[in-house]
Design an enzyme around this catalytic site. Sequence first.
Site, PDB file in Angstrom:
ATOM      1  N   ASP A  45      90.771  19.612  59.474  1.00  0.00           N
ATOM      2  CA  ASP A  45      90.509  21.090  59.697  1.00  0.00           C
ATOM      3  C   ASP A  45      90.036  21.498  58.298  1.00  0.00           C
ATOM      4  O   ASP A  45      90.590  21.797  57.488  1.00  0.00           O
ATOM      5  CB  ASP A  45      91.771  21.737  60.081  1.00  0.00           C
ATOM      6  CG  ASP A  45      91.770  23.298  60.172  1.00  0.00           C
ATOM      7  OD1 ASP A  45      90.541  23.816  60.414  1.00  0.00           O
ATOM      8  OD2 ASP A  45      92.558  23.990  60.136  1.00  0.00           O
ATOM      9  N   GLU A  79      87.423  30.366  56.830  1.00  0.00           N
ATOM     10  CA  GLU A  79      87.628  30.699  57.853  1.00  0.00           C
ATOM     11  C   GLU A  79      89.334  31.074  57.937  1.00  0.00           C
ATOM     12  O   GLU A  79      89.709  31.643  58.969  1.00  0.00           O
ATOM     13  CB  GLU A  79      87.269  29.490  58.860  1.00  0.00           C
ATOM     14  CG  GLU A  79      87.394  29.737  60.226  1.00  0.00           C
ATOM     15  CD  GLU A  79      88.880  29.421  60.866  1.00  0.00           C
ATOM     16  OE1 GLU A  79      89.273  29.798  61.976  1.00  0.00           O
ATOM     17  OE2 GLU A  79      89.775  28.623  60.215  1.00  0.00           O
ATOM     18  N   GLU A  80      90.118  30.184  56.930  1.00  0.00           N
ATOM     19  CA  GLU A  80      91.276  30.228  57.199  1.00  0.00           C
ATOM     20  C   GLU A  80      92.191  31.351  56.976  1.00  0.00           C
ATOM     21  O   GLU A  80      93.164  31.622  57.465  1.00  0.00           O
ATOM     22  CB  GLU A  80      91.944  28.983  56.189  1.00  0.00           C
ATOM     23  CG  GLU A  80      91.385  27.717  56.617  1.00  0.00           C
ATOM     24  CD  GLU A  80      92.241  27.350  57.982  1.00  0.00           C
ATOM     25  OE1 GLU A  80      92.831  27.808  58.617  1.00  0.00           O
ATOM     26  OE2 GLU A  80      91.726  25.837  58.418  1.00  0.00           O
ATOM     27  N   ASP A 120      85.734  23.162  65.244  1.00  0.00           N
ATOM     28  CA  ASP A 120      86.833  23.505  64.344  1.00  0.00           C
ATOM     29  C   ASP A 120      88.133  23.116  65.394  1.00  0.00           C
ATOM     30  O   ASP A 120      89.237  23.935  65.159  1.00  0.00           O
ATOM     31  CB  ASP A 120      86.781  24.749  64.101  1.00  0.00           C
ATOM     32  CG  ASP A 120      88.138  25.271  62.983  1.00  0.00           C
ATOM     33  OD1 ASP A 120      88.671  24.510  62.422  1.00  0.00           O
ATOM     34  OD2 ASP A 120      88.399  26.527  62.905  1.00  0.00           O
TER      35      ASP A 120
HETATM   36 ZN   LIG Z   1      89.710  25.416  61.127  1.00  0.00          ZN
END
Ligand SMILES: [Zn+2]
Length: 476
Positions: free
Chosen positions: A299, A333-334, A361
């Site tokens: 991730d 993104e996180e 993802d």
């Molecule tokens: Zn991710």
Amino acid sequence: MTCRPLPLVTLIASSLVSLSAVAATPANDPAALVNIRDAAMRSDYAYERLADLTDLIGPRLSGSPGAAAAVTQVADAMRKLGAKVTLQPVKVPHWVRGAESAELVGYAGKPAGVSQKVVLTALGGSGATPAAGITAEVLVLHGFDELKARAAEVKGRIVLFDVPFDQDMADHGLAGPAYGQSVAYRVAGPRMAAEMGAVGALVRAVGGAAYRIPHAGSSGLQDNARIPAAAVTIEDALLMTRLAKRGPIRMHLTLTPQSLPDADSFNVIADLPGTEKPDEVVIISGHLDSWDLATGANDDGTGVTSAMAVIDILKKLDYRPRRTIRVIAWMNEENGTRGARAYLATQGAHAEKHVAAFESDNGSGRPFGIRASVGTQAVKYFAPLRAALQPIGAGAFSREDALGTGDLSGLELAGVPSFEPLMDSSTYFNYHHTPADTLDKVDPDNLRRHVAVMSTTAWFLANTDEPIGRANVVVK
Ligand SMILES: [Zn+2]
């Protein structure tokens, strides 16, 4: 010197050169898709870049030195392949983990001199306790309904949401929905508890595999109400649920993270320009930032490096797409999706020039095919792509109205069809956001399959004559 005709051998050689130049840009024919698939299945490029990203840099939380190093590393690698690289500026949240510890210092039946350690990790955006910590009673809840029913008890307490992750769903192909239903407590629970006067919020780790490791993630807290918030391990949540049946529990909790001013960062954008329609774009992408407990191999190191490998494969084959293939390593993104928002702010007005956008993802489990938010009428056009992927077990095609993926949902709402791998993610949430999301969890052969799926799909979309259609957008 008199002018003489070229020797025959030279003529043959030059015609071979021009033939190979024609062959270097094949149309969207099945043979090209097979060649790309086979090149991907022989390639170690993605795994090598993943090792660079995870072993040399490690964690890449937005605003951290690791995130900055990752921008440089990926941009350099893309330039080395001859891609046209742009760094798009992005202001990102800058949250830094501090000390984190907790123990149960009071509960019915506790022998004198004993306390129980609780294993936890602060959630992104969590507020801080004083350095010496706080001590408060823990209110153990098992859902939002119970939060409402026991609202009068929240004030002054540390609220624990003990809601299990449904591994049975994950084992049966529904890891995403299983995650969705428990992560709701992480992204909304702390804020709701804060609004009701809680002095701290805890959530049971969102994921499978109970090895007493916490799963980090965003708390959903905003500046006006940053109470201390953490994820506790499954085992510790169960312990507190059991102890609560015996009587009141008191916890001493220390969390000292800091929310610093926004930091400067970048999306890395690497173009393989189209030969016929360079202003039309196919995005192929993953996100470059990761949580800070591990090296973000699954991730989303695998997503980013698989996308990078698309350019490597096409360059090695000397295949030039008709439309531009744009690799994007999204930032943040996180804990903010600021990278996706920055792209949308500059490119949203040109959504119609984006033929499709692909993001991987969901880790690096075995891919079975593709999910896509294309119109129903477009499904038949993907037959050649599916045929090329069938021999590696990735010929499935799942049409959806909307995928709603992290970085692409804005483009999708603007009408750009989203794509992602359809894959086995039954073990993904064992490692997701934990200290165990490391390179050794990635199967190199499955990673090659990812690259095969992403490179053939990117090529197919960049060359297709067929109208693939806009997403059937469902705005809720
Ligand atoms: Zn991710």
